[in-house]
Design a protein around this motif. Structure first.
Motif, PDB file in Angstrom:
ATOM      1  N   ASP A 107      44.989  39.642  47.679  1.00 22.93           N
ATOM      2  CA  ASP A 107      45.239  38.234  47.350  1.00 22.93           C
ATOM      3  C   ASP A 107      45.267  37.359  48.604  1.00 22.93           C
ATOM      4  O   ASP A 107      46.041  36.408  48.692  1.00 22.93           O
ATOM      5  CB  ASP A 107      46.533  38.083  46.555  1.00 22.93           C
ATOM      6  CG  ASP A 107      47.749  38.679  47.260  1.00 22.93           C
ATOM      7  OD1 ASP A 107      47.577  39.589  48.103  1.00 22.93           O
ATOM      8  OD2 ASP A 107      48.882  38.238  46.972  1.00 22.93           O
ATOM      9  N   HIS A 114      49.942  44.586  38.756  1.00 17.88           N
ATOM     10  CA  HIS A 114      48.812  43.925  38.109  1.00 17.88           C
ATOM     11  C   HIS A 114      47.974  44.934  37.317  1.00 17.88           C
ATOM     12  O   HIS A 114      47.473  44.617  36.236  1.00 17.88           O
ATOM     13  CB  HIS A 114      47.962  43.185  39.143  1.00 17.88           C
ATOM     14  CG  HIS A 114      48.517  41.856  39.525  1.00 17.88           C
ATOM     15  ND1 HIS A 114      49.531  41.707  40.449  1.00 17.88           N
ATOM     16  CD2 HIS A 114      48.232  40.598  39.076  1.00 17.88           C
ATOM     17  CE1 HIS A 114      49.828  40.427  40.572  1.00 17.88           C
ATOM     18  NE2 HIS A 114      49.065  39.737  39.741  1.00 17.88           N
ATOM     19  N   THR A 141      41.960  40.818  37.222  1.00 16.84           N
ATOM     20  CA  THR A 141      41.849  41.616  38.441  1.00 16.84           C
ATOM     21  C   THR A 141      41.053  42.902  38.244  1.00 16.84           C
ATOM     22  O   THR A 141      40.260  43.285  39.107  1.00 16.84           O
ATOM     23  CB  THR A 141      43.255  41.962  38.965  1.00 16.84           C
ATOM     24  OG1 THR A 141      43.996  40.748  39.154  1.00 16.84           O
ATOM     25  CG2 THR A 141      43.180  42.711  40.288  1.00 16.84           C
ATOM     26  N   ASP A 194      45.295  34.176  45.276  1.00 13.30           N
ATOM     27  CA  ASP A 194      45.263  34.456  43.835  1.00 13.30           C
ATOM     28  C   ASP A 194      44.851  35.903  43.598  1.00 13.30           C
ATOM     29  O   ASP A 194      44.499  36.630  44.516  1.00 13.30           O
ATOM     30  CB  ASP A 194      44.322  33.489  43.101  1.00 13.30           C
ATOM     31  CG  ASP A 194      42.858  33.630  43.517  1.00 13.30           C
ATOM     32  OD1 ASP A 194      42.348  34.775  43.595  1.00 13.30           O
ATOM     33  OD2 ASP A 194      42.201  32.606  43.769  1.00 13.30           O
ATOM     34  N   TRP A 195      44.922  36.322  42.325  1.00 14.36           N
ATOM     35  CA  TRP A 195      44.580  37.688  41.941  1.00 14.36           C
ATOM     36  C   TRP A 195      43.272  37.751  41.162  1.00 14.36           C
ATOM     37  O   TRP A 195      43.002  38.720  40.456  1.00 14.36           O
ATOM     38  CB  TRP A 195      45.733  38.305  41.142  1.00 14.36           C
ATOM     39  CG  TRP A 195      46.871  38.656  42.043  1.00 14.36           C
ATOM     40  CD1 TRP A 195      47.913  37.856  42.419  1.00 14.36           C
ATOM     41  CD2 TRP A 195      47.056  39.899  42.730  1.00 14.36           C
ATOM     42  NE1 TRP A 195      48.740  38.513  43.288  1.00 14.36           N
ATOM     43  CE2 TRP A 195      48.247  39.772  43.497  1.00 14.36           C
ATOM     44  CE3 TRP A 195      46.349  41.101  42.771  1.00 14.36           C
ATOM     45  CZ2 TRP A 195      48.732  40.804  44.287  1.00 14.36           C
ATOM     46  CZ3 TRP A 195      46.835  42.126  43.553  1.00 14.36           C
ATOM     47  CH2 TRP A 195      48.008  41.986  44.307  1.00 14.36           C
ATOM     48  N   GLN A 196      42.471  36.719  41.296  1.00 11.10           N
ATOM     49  CA  GLN A 196      41.155  36.722  40.669  1.00 11.10           C
ATOM     50  C   GLN A 196      40.212  37.559  41.518  1.00 11.10           C
ATOM     51  O   GLN A 196      39.906  37.208  42.659  1.00 11.10           O
ATOM     52  CB  GLN A 196      40.625  35.302  40.516  1.00 11.10           C
ATOM     53  CG  GLN A 196      39.259  35.235  39.846  1.00 11.10           C
ATOM     54  CD  GLN A 196      38.757  33.818  39.669  1.00 11.10           C
ATOM     55  OE1 GLN A 196      39.536  32.869  39.622  1.00 11.10           O
ATOM     56  NE2 GLN A 196      37.447  33.660  39.582  1.00 11.10           N
TER      57      GLN A 196
END
Length: 370
Positions: free
Chosen positions: A63, A247, A261, A67-69
């Motif tokens: 990240d 996640h 993710t 973000d965790w995209q």
């Protein structure tokens, strides 16, 4: 007078027992925290870099862009600072600690025509550490992830011998912060990892491109360039709240289209946006794996993800000469968290490796050593 003498003798006996007990306790190693344990055995890491795109070879956190995209990590490489981090996890049997370390790169890239690249990259190693009565134990072996192959190494003096897999070399160590640390190295671009100096073209010489990273419990640094010889990387616990493992658990029952993710169990999402595959190279999607998704393509009865999920089994298969060796766990948060979330053979995470019986894996947890 006689009673007083008896009383004083009794007090003396009690004091002697207390003093003796305290003396014995001083000789017993106190259990280290997982961070202290990981820091003590963490690699001094030689990262080969390529001048075509130095930043593509910097290690950082997943990240890093806030973000965790998973599908924008390639795109954001030039937009955010790539401060140095590495992930670790610790699981424990009655005889050993097993510590995984993994180094994240936003891009697995190439500048070679007709080669392949992909978004996200996470490769690393397993450290096998015997609990010998000292505070941090004694390293006995290392297994590294080099793309779709694992490589085995042992330090000088280790009792381990080749098992079903051959030992590929010797672990070189160097003193840092009061302890000996293994040296590891990663290729530029593709980032396959082996014990130093067996991957890439960087040995630390002044005329070579590369970065030497040193482990830290408190500090993360940004390389000054692709030729920085002293950069601290911050150790991140895989099990940290809101971290990468959490996640994974949160998305374990989601489809790839719904998840942010993960594409499936142990595999990050990744697409071709931001220029992945531009020009002659091709871009593969959903191609980067976590330690619980790492797999050797031809190592027999060791299956996808066992380096993290069941490292004692991996070590038992890979090596002989293990001596007193426990294959069940007094601490394994991977297994415990899966069980706590209600996962079992009748309710598997999406994409769970079919060769691993989750009920059998859960049965390897125990409360204490006999």
């Amino acid at each position: 007078m006689g009673l007083r003498r008896v009383f004083l003798v009794a007090i003396g006996v009690i004091l002697a027992i207390v003093v003796g007990s305290l003396t014995q306790l001083k000789g017993i190693a106190q259990s280290p925290t997982d961070l202290d344990l990981a820091a003590n055995h963490a690699p001094i890491h030689y990262q080969d870099t390529d001048s075509t795109k130095y930043s593509g070879d910097y290690i950082t956190r997943f990240d890093y862009d806030g973000d965790w995209q998973a599908t924008n990590n390639w795109d954001n490489l030039q937009r955010f600072a790539l401060n140095a981090h590495a992930y670790y996890s610790v699981v424990e049997t009655c005889t050993h600690w097993f510590i995984t370390y993994s180094f994240f790169h936003p891009q697995d890239w190439t500048d070679i025509p007709f080669d392949q690249e992909h978004e996200n990259d996470l490769e690393g190693l397993l450290a096998i550490v015997r609990k010998d009565g000292s505070t941090f134990g004694k390293p006995e072996g290392m297994v590294t992830a080099f793309h779709r192959d694992f490589y085995s190494y042992t330090p000088v003096g280790s009792p381990l011998r080749s098992g079903t897999e051959s030992i590929d070399g010797t672990v070189t160590t160097s003193s840092y912060n009061g302890s000996q640390h293994p040296l590891t190295t990663q290729e530029a671009k593709g980032h396959g990892l082996k014990a130093w100096p067996n991957a890439g073209n960087f040995r630390g010489a002044s005329n070579e491109d590369g970065i030497i990273y040193y482990p830290s419990k408190t500090t993360t640094e940004l390389p000054a360039s692709g030729n920085d010889r002293n950069v601290q990387y911050l150790l991140l616990d895989v099990f940290a709240p809101s971290g990468v493992w959490q996640h994974q658990l949160n998305e374990a029952s989601l489809s790839s289209s719904s998840a942010l993710t993960f594409a499936s169990w142990g595999t990050f999402k990744g697409d071709s946006s931001g220029g992945c595959g531009a020009g002659a190279p091709t871009c593969s999607t959903n191609s980067a794996n976590t330690p619980w998704g790492w797999d050797d393509s031809n190592d027999g009865a060791v299956y996808k993800g066992e380096m993290a999920l069941d490292p004692a089994h991996l070590a038992d298969v890979y090596f002989d000469g293990l001596g007193n060796f426990d294959t069940t766990y007094i601490r394994n948060q991977f297994i415990k968290d899966l069980s706590d979330r209600g996962y079992n053979t009748a309710n598997l995470p999406q994409g769970w490796p079919t060769q691993i019986n989750l009920n059998v894996l859960s049965g390897k947890l125990k409360n204490q050593c006999s």
